[in-house]
Design a protein around this motif. Sequence first.
Motif, PDB file in Angstrom:
ATOM      1  N   GLY A 176     -35.063  -3.293  -1.036  1.00 22.67           N
ATOM      2  CA  GLY A 176     -35.338  -2.585  -2.287  1.00 22.67           C
ATOM      3  C   GLY A 176     -34.548  -2.922  -3.554  1.00 22.67           C
ATOM      4  N   ILE A 177     -33.753  -4.057  -3.245  1.00 25.46           N
ATOM      5  CA  ILE A 177     -32.730  -4.576  -4.473  1.00 25.46           C
ATOM      6  C   ILE A 177     -33.486  -5.531  -5.368  1.00 25.46           C
ATOM      7  CG2 ILE A 177     -30.674  -5.486  -4.914  1.00 25.46           C
ATOM      8  CD1 ILE A 177     -30.198  -3.101  -3.329  1.00 25.46           C
ATOM      9  N   ALA A 178     -33.515  -5.363  -6.776  1.00 22.22           N
ATOM     10  CA  ALA A 178     -34.132  -5.999  -7.794  1.00 22.22           C
ATOM     11  C   ALA A 178     -33.376  -5.798  -9.168  1.00 22.22           C
ATOM     12  CB  ALA A 178     -35.453  -5.828  -7.668  1.00 22.22           C
ATOM     13  N   PRO A 179     -33.472  -6.738  -9.882  1.00 24.77           N
ATOM     14  CA  PRO A 179     -33.703  -8.009  -9.692  1.00 24.77           C
ATOM     15  C   PRO A 179     -32.720  -9.148  -9.032  1.00 24.77           C
ATOM     16  CG  PRO A 179     -32.782  -7.954 -11.911  1.00 24.77           C
ATOM     17  CD  PRO A 179     -32.742  -6.493 -11.302  1.00 24.77           C
ATOM     18  N   ILE A 180     -33.523  -9.858  -8.356  1.00 22.36           N
ATOM     19  CA  ILE A 180     -32.774 -11.112  -7.473  1.00 22.36           C
ATOM     20  C   ILE A 180     -32.702 -12.358  -8.134  1.00 22.36           C
ATOM     21  CG2 ILE A 180     -32.514 -12.328  -5.351  1.00 22.36           C
ATOM     22  CD1 ILE A 180     -34.218  -9.881  -4.263  1.00 22.36           C
ATOM     23  N   VAL A 181     -31.565 -13.017  -8.473  1.00 23.35           N
ATOM     24  CA  VAL A 181     -31.418 -14.186  -9.183  1.00 23.35           C
ATOM     25  C   VAL A 181     -31.085 -15.313  -8.103  1.00 23.35           C
ATOM     26  CG1 VAL A 181     -30.423 -15.631 -10.871  1.00 23.35           C
ATOM     27  CG2 VAL A 181     -30.563 -13.087 -11.287  1.00 23.35           C
ATOM     28  N   ALA A 182     -31.497 -16.567  -7.701  1.00 21.05           N
ATOM     29  CA  ALA A 182     -31.476 -17.618  -7.205  1.00 21.05           C
ATOM     30  C   ALA A 182     -31.130 -18.805  -8.137  1.00 21.05           C
ATOM     31  CB  ALA A 182     -32.650 -17.702  -6.106  1.00 21.05           C
ATOM     32  N   ALA A 183     -29.925 -19.622  -7.426  1.00 24.10           N
ATOM     33  CA  ALA A 183     -29.538 -20.717  -8.043  1.00 24.10           C
ATOM     34  C   ALA A 183     -29.494 -21.809  -6.876  1.00 24.10           C
ATOM     35  CB  ALA A 183     -28.224 -20.521  -8.843  1.00 24.10           C
ATOM     36  N   ASP A 184     -30.399 -22.906  -7.403  1.00 21.48           N
ATOM     37  CA  ASP A 184     -30.436 -24.235  -6.452  1.00 21.48           C
ATOM     38  C   ASP A 184     -30.764 -25.328  -7.561  1.00 21.48           C
ATOM     39  OD1 ASP A 184     -30.713 -24.562  -3.104  1.00 21.48           O
ATOM     40  OD2 ASP A 184     -31.448 -26.234  -4.571  1.00 21.48           O
ATOM     41  N   LEU A 195     -26.971 -12.481  -6.898  1.00 18.01           N
ATOM     42  CA  LEU A 195     -27.182 -13.846  -7.250  1.00 18.01           C
ATOM     43  C   LEU A 195     -26.875 -14.591  -6.009  1.00 18.01           C
ATOM     44  CD1 LEU A 195     -27.460 -16.801  -8.810  1.00 18.01           C
ATOM     45  CD2 LEU A 195     -24.897 -16.441  -9.432  1.00 18.01           C
ATOM     46  N   VAL A 196     -28.040 -15.366  -5.589  1.00 18.87           N
ATOM     47  CA  VAL A 196     -27.836 -16.042  -4.323  1.00 18.87           C
ATOM     48  C   VAL A 196     -27.599 -17.506  -4.620  1.00 18.87           C
ATOM     49  CG1 VAL A 196     -28.966 -16.930  -2.153  1.00 18.87           C
ATOM     50  CG2 VAL A 196     -29.462 -14.513  -3.006  1.00 18.87           C
ATOM     51  N   ILE A 197     -26.671 -18.235  -4.237  1.00 17.74           N
ATOM     52  CA  ILE A 197     -26.355 -19.491  -4.603  1.00 17.74           C
ATOM     53  C   ILE A 197     -26.633 -20.519  -3.420  1.00 17.74           C
ATOM     54  CG2 ILE A 197     -24.584 -21.436  -5.262  1.00 17.74           C
ATOM     55  CD1 ILE A 197     -23.105 -18.796  -6.736  1.00 17.74           C
ATOM     56  N   GLY A 198     -27.729 -21.309  -3.279  1.00 17.84           N
ATOM     57  CA  GLY A 198     -27.938 -22.078  -2.314  1.00 17.84           C
ATOM     58  C   GLY A 198     -29.346 -21.564  -1.577  1.00 17.84           C
ATOM     59  N   CYS A 199     -30.440 -22.135  -1.758  1.00 18.49           N
ATOM     60  CA  CYS A 199     -31.701 -21.533  -1.066  1.00 18.49           C
ATOM     61  C   CYS A 199     -32.066 -22.488  -0.101  1.00 18.49           C
ATOM     62  CB  CYS A 199     -32.754 -21.746  -2.212  1.00 18.49           C
ATOM     63  SG  CYS A 199     -32.134 -20.439  -3.700  1.00 18.49           S
TER      64      CYS A 199
END
Length: 344
Positions: A188-196, A169-173
């Motif tokens: 090659g990491i997946a799935p990627i979650v992003a929050a903003d 999870l990436v917080i802040g885009c």
Amino acid sequence: MKAAYFLDGEVHVGEMPDPTPSKGQVLVRTHSCGLCASDTHFLHAGQAVIDLSKEYGGPYASLDLAQAFVPGHEYVGEVIDYGPDSKRAISPGRKVTSIPIMRQSGTHAVVGFSNSCPGGFGEYMLLDEDFVMEVPAGMDDAMAAMTEPLAVGLEHARRGLPVSGDVPLVIGCGAIGLGVIAGLKLAGIAPIVAADFHKSRRDLALKMGADIVIDPRELSPYEPIADLGMRQVNLVYECVGVPGLLQKIIQSVSFGARIVMGGYCMEPEQLLVFAAQNKRLTVHFAAGEEPQDMELALRSIDNGKVDVSAWIGARIGLGGVAQALAEMSGPQAPVRTVVDPRKL
């Protein structure tokens, strides 16, 4: 040389002394330089950063705000000359970028945050010849200037030691978070979650390779996610840097999660160690990029594996720096405005 420089908390445009290279130093004519949020921090609260560096150790302790200095640490430029007895590995006329660190001739400085090593908001810079990298011929200047900000995100991404099976999870885009997404994608990491909170940033996260984007006001990114078969994130990248967020993450993540602190927070942070211990959490602290990250960033932009074109907004001259810095914090602002110091 002409430059946009900081003095007394204001941006000025005028003449600054031409830098003269010593042994191991490269004289470069700047072509493009990105504007970073850290530039605005130093414009308005630079003394706090300097004081923290003096008290706790840091690279900014020698900067004197009572003297004018030229910012800009995301740059590409043309080699003009070298100091005496230098290696001269890259021919004059070739374009280069580098990690913004100077260690030659007894100097240890951050390029763009130094009174002796002017940054990319000026016509000329001094770079450390051990760190310069040649930019591929034909590469767009503004794209090449994105090497450094992308490299920061790549460093943060690998600092979390991601492996197959992780759900990050990436917080802040902003630029750092987008760079983390790119780094995870390259690995090659997946799935990627992003929050903003801002849709424009979530849209950019999708362009960089995120699989799912979340508005935290509508859905907690820490809970089981239906679109992931009710899986939960286990590797969290904090790319915001506001006090209280680390404790919020600690409270919210599941057992055994890993956390990477990438956002710079210069205020005290209170942590409930009890919660972190009971969950067996690991916290990594990320910092600036290293040469290997710069090399990967430059190569990935050049070969198209990472497309940073959506980051780039206006391309301005020196006269537009003050306004661009004043407007860069809004959610609709481009990830990067690029200044060409050869233009007024």
